[in-house]
Design an enzyme around this catalytic site. Structure first.
Site, short mmCIF file in Angstrom:
data_model
loop_
_atom_site.label_atom_id
_atom_site.label_comp_id
_atom_site.label_asym_id
_atom_site.label_seq_id
_atom_site.Cartn_x
_atom_site.Cartn_y
_atom_site.Cartn_z
N LYS A 22 0.84 -1.21 0.00
CA LYS A 22 0.00 0.00 0.00
C LYS A 22 0.87 1.25 0.00
O LYS A 22 0.65 2.18 -0.79
CB LYS A 22 -0.90 0.00 1.24
CG LYS A 22 -1.58 1.33 1.50
CD LYS A 22 -2.46 1.30 2.74
CE LYS A 22 -1.80 1.70 4.01
NZ LYS A 22 -1.48 3.12 4.18
N ASN A 23 1.86 1.28 0.89
CA ASN A 23 2.65 2.51 1.04
C ASN A 23 3.63 2.76 -0.10
O ASN A 23 4.26 3.81 -0.15
CB ASN A 23 3.41 2.48 2.38
CG ASN A 23 2.47 2.69 3.55
OD1 ASN A 23 1.29 2.97 3.37
ND2 ASN A 23 2.99 2.56 4.76
N CYS A 117 -5.15 13.06 13.13
CA CYS A 117 -5.79 11.78 12.85
C CYS A 117 -5.68 10.95 14.12
O CYS A 117 -5.00 11.35 15.05
CB CYS A 117 -5.18 11.09 11.64
SG CYS A 117 -3.61 10.36 11.95
N ARG A 122 0.27 14.46 13.34
CA ARG A 122 0.78 14.28 11.98
C ARG A 122 0.76 15.56 11.14
O ARG A 122 0.05 15.65 10.13
CB ARG A 122 0.03 13.16 11.26
CG ARG A 122 0.17 11.85 11.99
CD ARG A 122 -0.58 10.76 11.29
NE ARG A 122 0.24 10.01 10.36
CZ ARG A 122 -0.18 8.91 9.74
NH1 ARG A 122 -1.37 8.47 9.95
NH2 ARG A 122 0.60 8.29 8.90
N ASP A 305 4.45 0.55 12.16
CA ASP A 305 3.29 -0.14 11.57
C ASP A 305 3.18 -1.61 12.01
O ASP A 305 2.21 -2.28 11.66
CB ASP A 305 3.34 -0.06 10.04
CG ASP A 305 2.95 1.33 9.53
OD1 ASP A 305 2.49 2.15 10.33
OD2 ASP A 305 3.11 1.58 8.32
N ARG A 397 -8.71 -0.49 4.52
CA ARG A 397 -7.85 0.53 3.93
C ARG A 397 -6.49 -0.06 3.56
O ARG A 397 -5.83 0.45 2.66
CB ARG A 397 -7.63 1.68 4.93
CG ARG A 397 -8.81 2.60 5.11
CD ARG A 397 -8.40 3.80 5.93
NE ARG A 397 -7.05 4.22 5.54
CZ ARG A 397 -6.10 4.60 6.39
NH1 ARG A 397 -6.31 4.65 7.66
NH2 ARG A 397 -4.91 4.96 5.94
#
Ligand code: UD1
Length: 417
Positions: A22-23, A117, A122, A305, A397
């Site tokens: 994803k990243n 968030c 952030r 993560d 997500r």
């Protein structure tokens, strides 16, 4: 709202294929804004964040030519609307990645501020500071970053903190700037190297990606190319932790073990038997895991993560572990949910002390962010009884077909409305 129902207690066994990262996919999709030619991207994971990014690019004027299981092809020939609206940015903070390429290509960008968030404040001050150093005029009004620059100029930019998307945004902007940009204190994450490889294939002149100092020599224009997104190291790590926590044996393919040194080291410490080749990992766990203390830090150290997933593992380990989160201010929200499952965890500041117990109790829990959701799935897999996880849109997500993949490994997992 959809929920996941998990009957815990079965060890995971079998083989699965790891999806594209994803990243890495999100910034590579944004790179399409830098050229009027077609960018063809393979191994794009089918995730909510990717869908959101494609909608964002589409409403700016990009044409999505292909979007199927094996490939996404897009062309940003006529960018008519250089705006990233609040409604989209609020659901996906990575939308900030359009700022650099849009400004470099069209001379203007109007991007909603991501704001706070769940996992922390952030801010995006480093993105803004870098673009200003390259000559952009930036004003912040009505919650939007409005950036204008007829022609960005190369600059020497010293980033005050290590930021992944900040490095990516500035690297993309610099590809079309006049002259040379030097990014100092750049992030080292492998996803930055993946993006740099795509940009280089598009005609950009970049050296040093993956180190502290990245040098970008601006070019007049970039062209289309074909790029394959790297495997998802966080999805890989999540399945490995689930394998260890359930005392199973799993084989992961199409992944790169060399990107997971910190995680594999910790899992070995926990008692896992791990073998790997260039693009596969085989893990076997036969005893109760040993507790693992860790501290998150930028790559190549232990990834933030993966912190939540290791928290769940420690809940049922032998001994006491200490986990310290150093990247985000508020990334221990899963602790409250794990405590509902009888976990013995105390939090002091950014550190959690976890005393392992033999088993967790199934309960109704609520996902609070993407990786916290993954930790609850792992907790559900090891708990006795039926765990119901609410608000799983967070999970969608970032994890492609998670219940399908877990079912293939023998987990009893079901999605309901
Ligand atoms: C990226 C990853 C995310 C991962 C994180 C850290 C993507 C799409 N997301 O997020 O999964 O958890 O890296 O590895 O790649 N900061 C500032 N000012 C800035 C930018 C960042 O103060 O201008 C702070 C942040 O608040 C945070 C720290 O720097 O405390 C690191 O954040 P950053 O590396 O930017 O995270 P993201 O790029 O948003």
């Amino acid at each position: 709202m959809q929920k996941l129902i998990i009957q815990g207690g079965s060890p995971l066994r079998g083989e699965i294929r790891i999806s594209g990262a994803k990243n890495a996919a999100l910034p590579v999709l944004c790179a399409a804004l830098l050229t009027s030619d077609t960018l063809s991207i393979k191994n794009v994971p089918h995730l909510q964040d990717v869908t959101t990014m494609l909608s964002l690019l589409e409403q700016m004027g990009a044409d999505i030519l292909t979007n199927n299981q094996s490939e996404v092809e897009l062309t940003a020939t006529n960018l008519i609307n250089p705006v990233a609206p609040y409604e989209m940015v609020k659901t996906m903070r990575a939308a900030i990645l359009v700022l650099g390429p849009l400004l470099a290509r069209t001379g203007e960008a109007n991007i909603s501020l991501p704001g706070g968030c769940a996992i922390g404040l952030r801010p995006v001050d480093q993105h803004i500071k870098g673009l200003q150093a390259m000559g952009a005029e930036i004003t912040i009004k009505h919650g939007y970053i409005h950036a204008v620059a007829k022609q960005l100029r190369g600059a020497r930019i010293m980033m005050d903190i290590v930021t992944v998307t900040g490095t990516e945004n500035l690297m993309m902007a610099a590809t079309l700037a006049e002259g040379t940009t030097i990014l100092e204190n750049a992030a080292h994450e492998p996803e930055i190297i993946d993006l740099a490889n795509c940009l280089i294939a598009m005609g950009a002149k970049i050296s040093g990606a993956g180190t502290d100092i990245i040098t970008i020599q601006g070019v007049k224009s970039l062209h289309g190319t074909q790029h394959t997104v790297m495997p998802d190291r966080i999805e890989t790590g999540t399945f490995l932790v689930a394998g260890v926590a359930t005392g199973g044996e799993i084989h992961l393919t199409e992944t790169y073990p060399h990107l997971l040194d910190a995680v594999l080291g910790k899992l070995t410490e926990a008692g896992a038997n791990i073998e790997s080749g260039d693009n596969w990992i085989h893990l076997k766990m036969s005893a109760r895991p040993k507790s693992i203390s860790l501290r998150t830090a930028p790559y190549p150290a232990f990834p933030t993560d993966m912190q939540a997933q290791f928290m769940s593992l420690n809940c049922i380990a032998t001994g006491t572990a200490m986990i310290t989160e150093t990247i985000f201010e508020n990334r221990l929200m899963h602790v409250q949910e794990l405590k509902r499952m009888n976990a013995d965890i105390e939090v002091e500041g950014h550190t959690a002390v976890i005393r392992g117990i033999p088993e967790l109790d199934a309960a109704n829990v609520m996902a609070t962010d993407l990786r916290a959701s993954a930790s609850l799935v792992i907790a559900g897999l090891i708990a006795q009884g039926e765990t119901v996880i609410d608000r799983i849109y967070h999970l969608d997500r970032g994890y492609e077909c998670i219940e399908e993949k877990l079912s293939n490994l023998g987990a009893q997992i079901l999605r309901t409305n």
